[in-house]
Write an enzyme that holds these catalytic residues in place. Structure first.
Site, PDB file in Angstrom:
ATOM      1  N   TYR A 270      -4.896  -6.578   7.761  1.00 36.91           N
ATOM      2  CA  TYR A 270      -3.938  -6.112   8.764  1.00 36.91           C
ATOM      3  C   TYR A 270      -4.033  -6.883  10.076  1.00 36.91           C
ATOM      4  O   TYR A 270      -3.125  -6.812  10.904  1.00 36.91           O
ATOM      5  CB  TYR A 270      -4.145  -4.619   9.044  1.00 36.91           C
ATOM      6  CG  TYR A 270      -4.029  -3.723   7.830  1.00 36.91           C
ATOM      7  CD1 TYR A 270      -3.394  -4.147   6.664  1.00 36.91           C
ATOM      8  CD2 TYR A 270      -4.580  -2.439   7.852  1.00 36.91           C
ATOM      9  CE1 TYR A 270      -3.318  -3.317   5.553  1.00 36.91           C
ATOM     10  CE2 TYR A 270      -4.491  -1.604   6.743  1.00 36.91           C
ATOM     11  CZ  TYR A 270      -3.873  -2.051   5.609  1.00 36.91           C
ATOM     12  OH  TYR A 270      -3.786  -1.225   4.512  1.00 36.91           O
TER      13      TYR A 270
ATOM     14  N   HIS B 132      -9.823  -3.796  -1.819  1.00 37.17           N
ATOM     15  CA  HIS B 132      -8.426  -3.503  -1.487  1.00 37.17           C
ATOM     16  C   HIS B 132      -7.484  -3.550  -2.679  1.00 37.17           C
ATOM     17  O   HIS B 132      -6.439  -2.887  -2.673  1.00 37.17           O
ATOM     18  CB  HIS B 132      -7.966  -4.512  -0.430  1.00 37.17           C
ATOM     19  CG  HIS B 132      -6.868  -4.030   0.446  1.00 37.17           C
ATOM     20  ND1 HIS B 132      -6.639  -4.524   1.698  1.00 37.17           N
ATOM     21  CD2 HIS B 132      -5.905  -3.083   0.266  1.00 37.17           C
ATOM     22  CE1 HIS B 132      -5.610  -3.916   2.254  1.00 37.17           C
ATOM     23  NE2 HIS B 132      -5.143  -3.040   1.398  1.00 37.17           N
TER      24      HIS B 132
ATOM     25  N   ASP C 109      -7.986   4.315   9.500  1.00 35.88           N
ATOM     26  CA  ASP C 109      -7.990   3.488   8.291  1.00 35.88           C
ATOM     27  C   ASP C 109      -7.384   2.120   8.632  1.00 35.88           C
ATOM     28  O   ASP C 109      -6.266   2.039   9.137  1.00 35.88           O
ATOM     29  CB  ASP C 109      -7.167   4.174   7.191  1.00 35.88           C
ATOM     30  CG  ASP C 109      -7.176   3.401   5.887  1.00 35.88           C
ATOM     31  OD1 ASP C 109      -7.913   3.799   4.976  1.00 35.88           O
ATOM     32  OD2 ASP C 109      -6.429   2.407   5.772  1.00 35.88           O
TER      33      ASP C 109
ATOM     34  N   LYS D 148     -11.274  -2.378   4.629  1.00 30.26           N
ATOM     35  CA  LYS D 148     -11.053  -2.844   3.262  1.00 30.26           C
ATOM     36  C   LYS D 148     -11.308  -4.336   3.136  1.00 30.26           C
ATOM     37  O   LYS D 148     -11.007  -5.111   4.050  1.00 30.26           O
ATOM     38  CB  LYS D 148      -9.615  -2.536   2.815  1.00 30.26           C
ATOM     39  CG  LYS D 148      -9.211  -1.087   2.993  1.00 30.26           C
ATOM     40  CD  LYS D 148      -7.781  -0.851   2.510  1.00 30.26           C
ATOM     41  CE  LYS D 148      -7.234   0.451   3.040  1.00 30.26           C
ATOM     42  NZ  LYS D 148      -6.846   0.369   4.472  1.00 30.26           N
TER      43      LYS D 148
END
Length: 282
Positions: free
Chosen positions: A53, A111, A48, A78
């Site tokens: 990120y 998200h 995931d 996401k």
């Protein structure tokens, strides 16, 4: 540990997502060796991540280095809310595929329910963005689509505005944060409920009840918390950058918590959040 020991949960479109995966995050939430260890030594097949990120390229490299066939993996990514809107959403997904070196995602999520678009309501932008995800789904770029941090009102609006319900809703879930009404709603609507932060960012690891059960079962506090989520049939993706912790977090299928112990952990709910709070997002 063979991947066959990881049970799977069936989505409304028939696809099966492993109930346990490995999460990544921003701010140092990616360590190359830990990802490789998870894939090669622990049997992890569910990863995931998110554009936010900042580790898509590194993650793609690790996946290729692992030698695990793409078809054996479940990759979730996401869409950050700064990329919401029909055109931007489609382009962002394709760009994420390119950065990771893959042709498709198994699951692609919006998200966050709040949007950053002047002159339009959150509801309007969510619907427009979801239309883009539906088209990506129809085109096979995303094998399943869903949302993250959406509450019942957000899901109700999406249900009214769009033709396809999310396959998954990924929300904060641990012994202190158990959104029971949301879990029930998702299950009634055929939306798989997925939980993140199963250890409450470490807060649950020192809880007296968790420590007591860890001693009783000869397990670590983290394993007790993850096992509790799994026995509640919640897909969960604990995060760790340490190889020994990754291994520990995956070793949760060789024991079963008794019903009374499950209930004792459930009673720890106090409503606290350790992550974002979407409650006031319209």
């Amino acid at each position: 540990m063979a991947s066959s020991v990881f049970p799977k949960v069936t989505l409304s479109n028939g696809l099966q997502i492993p109930i346990l995966g490995l999460g990544t995050s921003h701010r140092g939430g990616y360590i190359h060796e830990a990802i490789l260890h998870a894939l090669k030594k622990c049997g992890v097949r569910h990863i995931d991540t998110a554009k936010r990120y900042g580790c898509e390229e590194q993650l793609g490299t690790a996946i290729r280095e692992s030698g695990v066939p793409r078809s054996d993996l479940w990759l979730t990514n996401k869409l950050w809310h700064g990329d919401y809107g029909y055109k931007a959403a489609k382009q962002s997904c394709l760009d994420s595929c390119s950065r990771m070196g893959v042709d498709y995602f198994d699951l692609y999520l919006m998200h966050w329910p709040e949007c950053q678009q002047n002159g339009l309501s959150n509801r309007e932008v969510r619907a427009e963005t979801w239309r883009a995800l539906q088209e990506l789904y129809d085109q096979g770029v995303c094998r399943a689509i869903g949302v993250s941090n959406f509450l019942v009102p957000h899901l109700e609006q999406l249900k009214e505005d769009c033709s396809v319900l999310p396959h998954v809703n990924q929300v904060e879930y641990h012994v202190y944060q158990q959104p029971r009404q949301l879990v029930e709603y998702c299950r009634e609507e055929g939306i798989v409920f997925q939980g993140y932060s199963p250890l409450a960012k470490g807060q649950a690891l020192g809880d007296p009840t968790v420590l007591k059960l860890a001693e009783k079962y000869g397990r670590t506090p983290a394993q007790i918390c993850i096992r509790w989520s799994i026995q509640n049939e919640v897909v969960t993706t604990p995060k760790s950058t340490k190889i020994e912790r990754v291994r520990e977090n995956c070793d949760v299928f060789g024991f079963q918590l008794e019903d009374a112990d499950m209930e004792e952990l459930t009673q720890l709910h106090d409503g606290r959040r350790v992550c974002w709070d979407p409650t006031n997002v319209e």
